[in-house]
Design a protein around this motif. Structure first.
Motif, PDB file in Angstrom:
ATOM      1  N   ARG A  56      38.859  40.014  30.773  1.00 24.95           N
ATOM      2  CA  ARG A  56      39.462  41.339  30.663  1.00 24.95           C
ATOM      3  C   ARG A  56      38.415  42.439  30.648  1.00 24.95           C
ATOM      4  O   ARG A  56      38.574  43.480  31.258  1.00 24.95           O
ATOM      5  CB  ARG A  56      40.254  41.432  29.352  1.00 24.95           C
ATOM      6  N   LYS A  82      35.738  41.594  34.066  1.00 25.15           N
ATOM      7  CA  LYS A  82      36.260  41.080  35.331  1.00 25.15           C
ATOM      8  C   LYS A  82      35.468  39.851  35.807  1.00 25.15           C
ATOM      9  O   LYS A  82      35.175  39.707  36.986  1.00 25.15           O
ATOM     10  CB  LYS A  82      36.244  42.158  36.419  1.00 25.15           C
ATOM     11  N   THR A 110      34.787  36.100  36.976  1.00 24.02           N
ATOM     12  CA  THR A 110      35.649  35.204  37.741  1.00 24.02           C
ATOM     13  C   THR A 110      35.661  33.826  37.093  1.00 24.02           C
ATOM     14  O   THR A 110      34.658  33.381  36.536  1.00 24.02           O
ATOM     15  CB  THR A 110      35.169  35.077  39.193  1.00 24.02           C
TER      16      THR A 110
END
Lengths: 254, 677
Positions: free
Chosen positions: B433, B436, B438
């Motif tokens: 959150r 970002k 991955t």
């Protein structure tokens, strides 16, 4: 003396409890939570019509692609128009899916705005303005006339499904108070109108209802034949001559 | 916040008010103040008052200056304090040692600013400001105990209490209620509200959270927690104005493994614990600080007990491990401790029935059988929940929880952190959150509450990644701080060495293990497994059980009973409880004496010093231990071939992973209600 005081206090307490327990004065047509009913079930399939899907695309295109959720209010409005003036929970879910947010975020918006109806309304949803100027000019009598004529309670739909009466906050036509609004959901989102009928009287609102029942479209705006729009009754009384030009600088003299 | 603390602070303040010479703030007008434009006067004013007592930050509030140039100075009640730019007025006050009352503000959630309890006076501001939402500006003069601030708080409190029911005597929050404490400290003794109080329909949030929604003060902490931390967007604020209420709109239970935390963050008694309802008052309970053993995270907990009975489990703050959250399993498994317990030693007689015997008889029988069996026929199995001094780890094996927040790419191999270690999952979610990051996942389709890429289901994908053929490889190799998490399910496979060497190859290629960054982690299933690895108890395959004549099960409930030979003598030792049961280590010590091989320790401290020599890190509780992995160690050549079968789910039921959670009624309700799909 003491007994007198005690009796008085008791009267006061009784008075407090005699009031109708109106926990929250809600203009909304429904509760803040969903209860399953035959025409409002979570799993009921709901989709925008093909014509409205084009409109959805158009509405979404107004917003940046990463802020799709901004389209929640116009989409809910479109869904409401398509669904005969009210939003079943499945329609809200469909909107949530389009704008890619959790359904609860759509429920929050739909419960916040009283213009989103979450229970069934009539094809013609009549909204009586109840704010101070209209109330002083007799909006209570107007509402009573409508409810009496249609034989329903507030937010109740007539047996033929044509009419329902609700209350609304100020719609900005105070100069033509009292007024009602007619939300016409009889022709889906294509033929949707939202018209103001101003300067109404208890007699006139009944006539408007009967005209709507016959399928006519009564002329919107002020219902006082002596007035033009918001102008004074019987024509203008001031500003009768050509207005004088404002005193301007003589630009050529510079 | 204790009531006594508040009261003493209030006293302190009033005494300070009387001693310090101050200008009256009763009259305030919005006119220009000429003395402020006078530089000399302003300089004289900004001098800190010399008689102010030294204040300490509230609750050990930490200040971290990311950039020393960004430090600004503000004045809290005349006391100068240096804070980094971007902090709020409330945080500045905390660092200055002033605790601002608040309901909606929570340091781990986004700022809502809707309860207005944190109003303070700021010089040159025309009205009181909500300190939680106001950024502190250089030279700001904040006043927290002026008549205006006090009156503002009193007014807010009156509004909050307007619709709050007076049911403290039957409310489970009573005694630990923010509203109760703060109304005592900051509220008025009377209100002017004479109308009917509103009432709100209670919501069904599942078997764990009890709701009394009439008590709700609409702080929206629970909504923000569910959305931001738990990652389930179920709760929302419905309606408007006085009809506003918290709810789910359509009836649904909170399907989150962290839902119990809303009980802690609710400042009033609107959300309380359902299993704990009407069981005890908080002042009757004795808190014991402990570590959670239901998973391998090692969440810090406080066990509240009344007499010998565990009444509830609460989280303890540990920034590096569980912050201040715990999973539902940790919080609610405790009722399993009271059920299906072995209280006395028992021996199965010739008729097949268990008979209660004395400890002396029991130990003698065990010792006798033990002497008859050959050494290779003796098998010991230690279970998941074997207790503190014998095995319990109290350790965070993952050890890199804090480090997870610096990661930019995650690769989860055969692990579903949401069910295996809910707190680790919450950390990964927080990172995803915030930055970002991955997430790539290899394993069977699973439920994640954050964005992730499902790369594949089995070792095939792993090989592709190791050889750099997989599209995710570019993300992994370009990552600055990659993290690879290997699930415990891998170690149950026959080809575990081959798989682990492939994972190590990936870690090496992705530069995940460096002197300054250890990105290769193993997520185990329970704390004892962690400790067992540390102590050198090697998990043997089930095969050894089949040849056993003497089987010693120490709290091991997951042994496949059908594999045990019929003629084997089985000793089962369970987790101790009340009754005539003894601590695990004492039983083994007594047995060693009866069997004639006396162990050299007979006190708790002696056995702990023995642990210290075998595995010193086990005794550093409450601290994170850096994970010790090395990829360069000399390993034998991996001979076994990799099996291409897809990875399996290691934890099928989040709520039931060991004997105690299986015995728990609450966990049974949870798995019946929440896992049916």
């Amino acid at each position: 003396m003491l007994g007198h005081l005690a009796a008085q206090r008791l009267r006061e307490i009784r008075q407090a409890f005699r009031q109708i327990p109106q926990a929250s004065r809600s203009f909304s047509t429904a509760l803040n939570y969903h209860l399953d009913s035959p025409d409002n079930i979570v799993d009921l399939p709901w989709e925008f019509t093909d014509a409205n899907k084009e409109k959805v695309k158009e509405i979404i295109s107004h917003y940046p692609s990463n802020y799709k959720q901004s389209a929640v209010i116009p989409l809910l409005d479109l869904a409401q128009q398509q669904h005969g003036g009210w939003l079943p929970v499945s329609a809200m879910n469909a909107v949530a899916k389009i704008i890619e947010v959790a359904p609860i975020r759509v429920y929050e918006v739909a419960t916040f705005y009283s213009m989103f109806n979450r229970t069934k309304v009539g094809q013609y949803h009549l909204l009586v303005c109840g704010t101070t100027p209209c109330m002083i000019r007799g909006s209570r009598e107007i509402e009573d006339a409508l409810l009496g004529h249609l034989g329903v309670k507030r937010n109740e739909v007539t047996k033929d499904g044509l009419f329902s009466v609700g209350e609304m906050e100020c719609m900005g036509s105070c100069v033509n108070a009292p007024m009602i609004t007619v939300a016409d959901y009889s022709n889906g989102s294509e033929g949707y109108t939202y018209n103001y009928y101003e300067d109404v009287t208890p007699k006139r609102v009944v006539e408007i209802v009967e005209a709507l029942r016959r399928g006519e479209k009564p002329l919107r705006g002020t219902q006082n034949p002596k007035r033009i729009n918001s102008g004074p009754e019987g024509g203008n009384t001031t500003l009768l001559s050509e207005p004088k030009a404002p005193p301007c600088r003589d630009l050529d003299a510079c | 916040m204790g009531l006594g603390q508040l009261a003493s602070r209030a006293l302190l303040r009033s005494s300070r008010l009387t001693t310090a010479t101050r200008t009256s703030h009763f009259l305030r007008t919005i006119v220009s103040t000429p003395e402020l434009h006078n530089s000399e006067a302003a300089a004289a004013q900004s001098q800190p008052e010399p008689d102010l007592p030294k204040r300490n930050p509230v609750g050990g509030a930490r200040i971290h200056f990311p950039n020393p140039d960004d430090a600004i100075e503000v004045f809290v009640d005349g006391y100068p304090v240096k804070i980094p730019k971007g902090m709020t007025v409330l945080q500045a006050c905390e660092i200055a040692g002033v605790d601002i009352p608040r309901f909606c503000y929570h340091s781990r959630l986004s700022i809502a600013g809707n309860c207005r309890m944190c109003l303070v006076e700021v010089e040159k501001s025309p009205k009181p400001v909500a300190s939680c939402a106001m950024p502190a500006l250089p030279g700001m003069k904040i006043k927290t105990d002026t008549p205006i601030a006090k009156k503002a708080r009193e007014g807010v409190m009156e509004f909050l209490l307007m619709n709050h029911p007076l049911d403290c005597p039957i409310c489970d929050q009573g005694g630990e209620c923010d509203l109760q404490d703060q109304s005592m400290a900051f509220g008025s003794d009377r209100g002017r509200f004479t109308e009917m109080k509103r009432s709100v329909v209670d919501k069904n949030l599942g078997p764990l959270v009890k709701t009394v929604m009439t008590r709700c003060i609409q702080c929206t902490r629970c909504v923000r927690f569910a959305t931001e931390v738990a990652g389930v967007q179920d709760l929302g604020m419905l309606g408007r104005g006085s009809g506003e209420e918290i709810g789910t709109y359509v009836e649904r239970v909170m399907e989150s493994e962290l839902s119990g935390n809303v009980i802690d963050i609710c400042p009033v008694g609107a959300l309380t614990s359902k299993p704990f309802a009407f069981k005890a008052r908080n002042w009757e309970l004795k808190g014991t600080e402990s570590i959670d053993v239901t998973d391998a995270v090692g969440s810090n907990i406080r066990i509240d007990s009344r007499g010998p009975e565990v009444m509830r489990v609460l989280p303890r703050l540990n920034e590096d491990i569980n912050e201040e959250w715990i999973s539902d399993k940790t919080r609610f498994f405790y009722d399993g401790l009271k059920r299906q317990r072995l209280n006395d030693p028992m021996i199965r007689g010739a008729d097949g029935r268990f008979k209660t015997v004395s400890w002396r008889d029991a130990l003698a029988v065990v010792a006798e059988v033990m002497h008859q069996a050959k050494p290779e026929e003796i098998v010991g199995v230690a279970g998941k929940l074997s207790d503190a001094e014998s095995m319990m780890a109290l350790k965070d094996f993952l050890n890199k929880m804090g480090g997870l927040e610096n990661a930019d790419v995650f690769l989860l191999v055969g692990t579903q952190p949401r069910v295996e270690a809910a707190m680790v999952n919450a950390r990964i979610r927080k990172t995803v959150r915030a930055t970002k990051a991955t997430v790539g996942y290899i394993g069977p389709a699973a439920d994640f509450n954050y964005d992730h890429q499902h790369l594949g289901t089995g070792p095939q994908t792993l090989i592709e990644l190791a050889e750099g053929r997989h599209p995710f490889w570019s993300a992994l190799s370009n990552a600055k701080n990659p993290v690879i998490i290997v699930g415990a399910g891998i170690f149950e496979r026959k080809d575990k060495d081959a798989i682990f060497s492939t994972v190590e190859a990936i870690a090496k290629n992705a530069n995940a293990v460096r002197p300054d960054w250890n990105g290769l982690n193993v997520l185990l299933l329970n704390a004892a497994q962690t400790a067992a690895l540390d102590l050198g108890l090697v998990p043997e395959s089930d095969g050894s059980i089949e040849s056993a004549k003497f089987l010693y099960l120490m709290g091991a409930d997951d042994v496949n009973v059908e594999k045990v030979p019929d003629d084997a003598f089985v000793v089962y030792q369970a987790v101790p409880t009340v009754g005539d049961a003894r601590d695990d280590w004492k039983i083994i010590r007594a047995l060693s004496e009866v069997a004639g091989a006396q162990l050299p320790y007979d006190t708790l401290s002696a056995i702990r010093s023995r642990i210290r020599t075998v595995a010193p890190n086990l005794l550093h509780t409450d601290e994170r231990e850096p994970a010790a992995f090395s990829t360069s160690s000399l390993r034998p050549e991996i001979k076994e071939k990799m099996d291409m079968a897809p990875f399996e789910t290691a934890v099928k039921n989040f709520y039931m992973t060991d004997s105690v959670t299986r015995a728990s009624k609450i966990m049974a309700q949870c798995s019946a209600l929440l896992l049916k799909k």
